[in-house]
Design an enzyme around this catalytic site. Structure first.
Site: not given
Length: 664
Positions: A126, A275-277, A284, A304, A326, A328-329, A332, A351, A445, A571-572
């Protein structure tokens, strides 16, 4: 010269010639059997700059407002042909074949229906410095910062400047190319929470990616009817014939890249980037910048945020939304594989969240997207096994490394290459670890269908959305910020979101380990003045019968003095979600601190952890650190939000300062 519109062109069809094939290499009609093309006689063509071949679809079946949008854009951009996307599998196969033919993507034979694209190295992320909001009054778009210089909460462009910029870029920009018409739904088709957009683009890569990221095609046109839609115009800015060769066969025009949002007209216009963004305008651009303005006017929230469902061992289920910058997990957490027995996490979205109160006062959310556009580096079977399974088929990878056996690779994948397998980097050159640079671009990506996620939530396409009971803010904070805390109130939670700070990531232009302000993880995505955005969030408390979610803040990334992560993460993280789950039910202990409610002694489940967790250090609040934090937040509010800062935010800042002064 007399202009003959596309609409009037149909009345002259009897004077044209019907052909069932086309030798023009820009037409590609051979991919679409039984599609007829209207060829105008020379005498009419000379009078008509807008006459165009329609290689797929029926222009006459579209609403008058959509036809007008297409016709005016055709006249401006002058493509060679028009293709109205139907979203079919046959169309998708033809688009992918075309991209292979053009050298834009390569097949990855190691996986099922997976593809690799390499971009021009100047078009990899972006471009915030070239992303603008166009309004009559600057203050409608961004706060007026104190002092000299531009603010950090968005960029504004006047309508006069935008007209000049548009006229510099778009006339004739699609010559020699096909204009694709992509009708798409943000959210489940027909949901009362969904919105419709139509993107016109000269990039088949965008067509293939938008098919993954949104719902496109005939069903969307059927629902749209004569209704309103967001107008989206995109061009890579490389008319044919090319004036200079492409890099990696990737068309773009970085020198003139500009992404503009015109909220008063519900319009997005993007030029120069593939590019995607910057080019997938449902992402976005629509889902946040335009939608946040819509949400303010209509009384809902466009954020977001990921959305996940959590079920405890007793079978009770709750839905959480979470906002992280973005890389930052977010993905996940959205696809978390819990370490605690009996707990289950299911993914609604990774997202974007659109949230609206129902008649009973529940804040219900949909994921307006249809796919995941995730950051590849750092994704592995350890960090996100569900993502790794999701991307094993029907995926477009961009700027990752390629293995000689037809697969992909990136930093943090944690998979050993088979003996004899070599790598090509995202720059399309042989690569070894001795090269001293990453094999995959840090912002590389994967674009993959959400339905393939092994833990996709059964309600992920529910038209009425899922009820949100907790909102989580967070970011990368190596020092000072505890693992988790709960806001004292809704207004305090809004302040927590407004005060968010995090290490910069590779998703935009910023590099390095600078701690940046990123309020609500929305800093690059606000569609209107941030001060008014805060007031809108505060107003949620006034909604009749509102059942407001609890608000939390997390920090998985706190480090010890030696640089070691204090929390195992991955996972924790279910242990932190378990504490929040209990807080919502009134079953988990907490104690007040300077920043919010933190877990009471023994209320955070640490049983079974293989490595000892220093809970004291993990939750330590330093008076020195937080005094500096208060001053930094205060300076940021004064500098960036200035007179638009709601009084309640000033009050919450003063309350934080008072609590910090009492830290012993």
């Amino acid at each position: 010269m007399i202009r003959t519109s596309l609409t009037s062109l149909r009345s002259h069809a009897s004077t044209g010639t019907l052909k069932d094939s086309c030798e023009d290499p820009c037409c590609f009609s051979h991919h679409h059997p039984l599609i007829f093309i209207i060829i105008m006689p020379p005498q009419l063509q000379s009078q008509n700059q807008s006459a165009i071949r329609v290689v797929q679809g029926d222009l006459s079946s579209l609403s008058s407002s959509l036809r007008e949008f297409i016709e005016s854009s055709v006249k401006l951009c002058q493509p060679d042909a028009l293709h109205i996307c139907d979203g079919s599998d046959e169309e998708n196969r033809a688009i992918l074949a075309l991209l292979v033919e053009q050298g834009v993507i390569r097949n990855l034979p190691k996986y099922k229906n997976c593809w690799l694209a390499r971009t021009d190295p100047r078009d990899v992320a972006r471009v915030e410095s070239k992303t603008v909001i166009v309004t009559q009054d600057q203050r409608d778009a961004i706060p007026s910062p104190r002092g000299c210089g531009a603010g950090q909460l968005g960029r504004w462009m006047s309508k006069e400047e935008w007209d000049k910029a548009m006229n510099l870029r778009f006339p004739g920009c699609m010559k020699g190319r096909i204009m694709y018409v992509i009708p798409y739904s943000m959210g489940p088709v027909g949901s009362p929470l969904s919105k419709i957009g139509v993107e016109l683009t000269d990039s088949p890569y965008v067509v293939a990616s938008m098919r993954i990221m949104t719902r496109i095609g005939k069903s969307v046109l059927s629902v749209l009817g004569n209704g309103e839609f967001v107008q989206c115009l995109h061009s890579v800015g490389c008319p044919l014939p090319l004036k200079k060769p492409l890099v990696n066969n990737w068309p773009c025009n970085p020198d003139l890249t500009l992404i503009a949002h015109i909220p008063d007209q519900r319009k997005i216009v993007s030029f120069g980037s593939g590019y995607g963004g910057n080019s997938l305008l449902g992402k976005k651009c629509f889902a946040l910048r335009i939608a946040s303005r819509m949400a303010k006017e209509e009384g809902w929230l466009a954020e977001h945020m990921l959305i996940l469902g959590i079920t405890n061992p007793a079978g009770q289920k709750k839905y959480f939304a979470a906002a992280f910058p973005s890389a930052c997990g977010k993905t996940n957490l959205a696809m978390l594989k819990p370490s605690l027995p009996g707990w289950k996490v299911e993914c609604v979205g990774d997202d974007i969240a659109w949230m609206k109160f129902d008649k009973e006062g529940n804040l219900r959310a949909i994921n307006p997207e249809n796919g995941f556009f995730g950051v590849a580096p750092g994704t592995s079977t350890k960090t996100n096994p569900n993502a790794m399974e999701t991307i094993s088929q029907n995926t477009i990878f961009t700027n990752v490394a390629e293995t000689s056996d037809g697969g992909v690779y990136w930093e943090g994948m944690d998979e050993d290459l088979s003996e004899g397998v070599t790598l090509k980097s995202w720059k399309n050159k042989p690569w070894t670890p001795e090269d001293g640079e990453p094999s995959a671009h840090p912002n590389s990506r994967f674009c993959t269908p959400a339905r393939q996620c092994p833990i996709i939530d059964p309600q992920w396409e529910s038209p009425e959305g899922v009820p949100i009971e907790a909102i989580i803010f967070g970011g990368r904070r190596p020092q000072g910020v505890p693992l988790v805390y709960e806001a004292f109130s809704w207004a305090h939670g809004v302040f927590v979101g407004a005060a968010m700070r995090s290490e910069a990531t590779a998703a935009a232009e910023h590099k390095g380990k600078v701690i940046m302000h990123d309020p609500f993880a929305m800093r690059p995505f606000f569609g209107y003045n941030f001060g008014r955005y805060l007031a809108h969030w505060l107003s949620m408390e006034e909604h009749p019968n509102a059942k407001l979610p609890k608000i939390f803040h997390v920090n998985w990334f706190r480090k010890s003095s030696s640089g070691r992560f204090l929390w195992p993460g991955y996972g924790e993280n279910i242990r932190v979600l378990q504490w929040m789950f209990g807080r919502i039910n009134g079953e988990t202990g907490a104690m007040p601190s300077a920043v919010g409610y933190v877990p009471a002694c023994d209320s955070l489940n640490l049983s079974g952890l293989t490595d000892a967790v220093d809970q004291r250090e993990l939750f330590d609040l330093s008076a020195e650190f937080w005094t500096e934090e208060v001053q930094e937040i205060k300076a940021y509010f004064e500098r960036e939000v200035n007179d638009d800062l709601p009084a309640e935010m000033e009050r919450q800042l003063e309350l934080l300062a008072q609590r910090v002064r009492r830290i012993s």
